[in-house]
Design a protein around this motif. Sequence first.
Motif, PDB file in Angstrom:
ATOM      1  N   ASP A 134       0.832  -1.204   0.000  1.00  0.00           N
ATOM      2  CA  ASP A 134       0.000   0.000   0.000  1.00  0.00           C
ATOM      3  C   ASP A 134       0.866   1.253   0.000  1.00  0.00           C
ATOM      4  OD1 ASP A 134      -2.266  -1.518  -0.049  1.00  0.00           O
ATOM      5  OD2 ASP A 134      -2.649  -1.393   2.112  1.00  0.00           O
ATOM      6  N   VAL A 135       1.959   1.215   0.769  1.00  0.00           N
ATOM      7  CA  VAL A 135       2.889   2.346   0.800  1.00  0.00           C
ATOM      8  C   VAL A 135       3.463   2.570  -0.597  1.00  0.00           C
ATOM      9  CG1 VAL A 135       5.137   3.138   1.655  1.00  0.00           C
ATOM     10  CG2 VAL A 135       3.471   2.139   3.241  1.00  0.00           C
ATOM     11  N   SER A 170      -1.830   7.941   1.755  1.00  0.00           N
ATOM     12  CA  SER A 170      -3.202   8.222   2.167  1.00  0.00           C
ATOM     13  C   SER A 170      -3.233   8.163   3.689  1.00  0.00           C
ATOM     14  CB  SER A 170      -4.158   7.186   1.580  1.00  0.00           C
ATOM     15  OG  SER A 170      -3.968   5.924   2.211  1.00  0.00           O
ATOM     16  N   PHE A 171      -4.177   8.878   4.289  1.00  0.00           N
ATOM     17  CA  PHE A 171      -4.203   8.878   5.750  1.00  0.00           C
ATOM     18  C   PHE A 171      -4.593   7.500   6.288  1.00  0.00           C
ATOM     19  CE2 PHE A 171      -5.619  10.837   9.928  1.00  0.00           C
ATOM     20  CZ  PHE A 171      -4.319  11.082  10.330  1.00  0.00           C
ATOM     21  N   SER A 175      -2.295   5.722   8.961  1.00  0.00           N
ATOM     22  CA  SER A 175      -2.865   5.250  10.219  1.00  0.00           C
ATOM     23  C   SER A 175      -2.533   3.785  10.462  1.00  0.00           C
ATOM     24  CB  SER A 175      -4.384   5.451  10.208  1.00  0.00           C
ATOM     25  OG  SER A 175      -4.965   4.994  11.406  1.00  0.00           O
ATOM     26  N   ARG A 176      -2.607   2.966   9.407  1.00  0.00           N
ATOM     27  CA  ARG A 176      -2.257   1.547   9.547  1.00  0.00           C
ATOM     28  C   ARG A 176      -0.778   1.374   9.856  1.00  0.00           C
ATOM     29  NH1 ARG A 176      -2.321  -2.126   6.042  1.00  0.00           N
ATOM     30  NH2 ARG A 176      -2.499  -0.927   4.123  1.00  0.00           N
ATOM     31  N   MET A 177       0.045   2.244   9.285  1.00  0.00           N
ATOM     32  CA  MET A 177       1.473   2.176   9.572  1.00  0.00           C
ATOM     33  C   MET A 177       1.726   2.414  11.060  1.00  0.00           C
ATOM     34  SD  MET A 177       4.623   4.502   8.086  1.00  0.00           S
ATOM     35  CE  MET A 177       4.658   3.701   6.475  1.00  0.00           C
ATOM     36  N   TYR A 178       1.115   3.478  11.596  1.00  0.00           N
ATOM     37  CA  TYR A 178       1.302   3.767  13.024  1.00  0.00           C
ATOM     38  C   TYR A 178       0.770   2.623  13.879  1.00  0.00           C
ATOM     39  CZ  TYR A 178       0.915   5.952  17.587  1.00  0.00           C
ATOM     40  OH  TYR A 178       1.016   6.215  18.925  1.00  0.00           O
ATOM     41  N   LYS A 201      -2.287   3.793  22.170  1.00  0.00           N
ATOM     42  CA  LYS A 201      -3.169   3.018  21.302  1.00  0.00           C
ATOM     43  C   LYS A 201      -4.350   3.831  20.788  1.00  0.00           C
ATOM     44  CE  LYS A 201      -3.620  -0.142  24.460  1.00  0.00           C
ATOM     45  NZ  LYS A 201      -4.036  -1.359  25.198  1.00  0.00           N
ATOM     46  N   GLU A 202      -4.621   4.991  21.371  1.00  0.00           N
ATOM     47  CA  GLU A 202      -5.784   5.763  20.968  1.00  0.00           C
ATOM     48  C   GLU A 202      -5.585   6.467  19.627  1.00  0.00           C
ATOM     49  OE1 GLU A 202      -7.571   8.317  23.837  1.00  0.00           O
ATOM     50  OE2 GLU A 202      -6.901   7.104  25.504  1.00  0.00           O
ATOM     51  N   LEU A 203      -4.351   6.820  19.301  1.00  0.00           N
ATOM     52  CA  LEU A 203      -4.095   7.646  18.133  1.00  0.00           C
ATOM     53  C   LEU A 203      -4.562   7.056  16.818  1.00  0.00           C
ATOM     54  CD1 LEU A 203      -2.905  10.243  17.029  1.00  0.00           C
ATOM     55  CD2 LEU A 203      -0.658   9.156  16.989  1.00  0.00           C
ATOM     56  N   PRO A 204      -4.447   5.747  16.555  1.00  0.00           N
ATOM     57  CA  PRO A 204      -4.828   5.230  15.241  1.00  0.00           C
ATOM     58  C   PRO A 204      -6.285   5.404  14.872  1.00  0.00           C
ATOM     59  CG  PRO A 204      -3.432   3.653  16.361  1.00  0.00           C
ATOM     60  CD  PRO A 204      -3.789   4.712  17.365  1.00  0.00           C
TER      61      PRO A 204
END
Length: 208
Positions: A134-135, A170-171, A175-178, A201-204
């Motif tokens: 995806d990246v 893409s965001f 987000s999946r990366m983080y 863990k909340e950030l994603p």
Amino acid sequence: MKYVKKPLTIEEQIDRLEQRGLNFADREQAKNYLKNISYYRLRAFTYPFQNNTDPSADHVFLRNDIDFSNIIDLYIFDRRLRNLVFNELEKIEIAVRTQLSQVYSVQSHDPFWYLDGTWYVQSSPNTFPNLMNDVSDDVNRSNEDFIKHYKTKYDTPAMPPSWMSLEVLSFGTLSRMYKSLDKTLMKRQIAREMGFPTDWKELPVWKT
């Protein structure tokens, strides 16, 4: 079932809404709006005022005091609210990209850290390869000049450094990366910078 509905002229659109019970204090103004805002788009704003549960009711308006101008007011409010929300989301998105690239690049001393599978939790054999696919797709799809410049000038590594690549992800991919990154002090540092001092863990869940 075959779709058989025919296109309506602006006048016919107004007549249709009027037959269903919508008032028009200024038909000429309504025509000007409908020339620039599609009848179908405005449907979302008429829907709450109509009988949409009884097929035989033909979407009749449930109140007799609703004017077309009220629908336009709702549309304008929605547009302004979305602009405000998207403006703030853009700030969050830019901050996440910056923090992720800056913190990991500096702490790892590696501009290409994101290509190293050891930074990630391998929840399945395909987790890291799928993310990298995806990246790669996002980067290769980009038309940004800095991506084109890197590809023209360098061939190793094939992917640009994180401060370039993360800018064009893409965001959803970002987000999946983080989320896929292992629990490290760097990950916690990013979460604190984004206003989550107690739980990285909340950030994603911040997605657009």
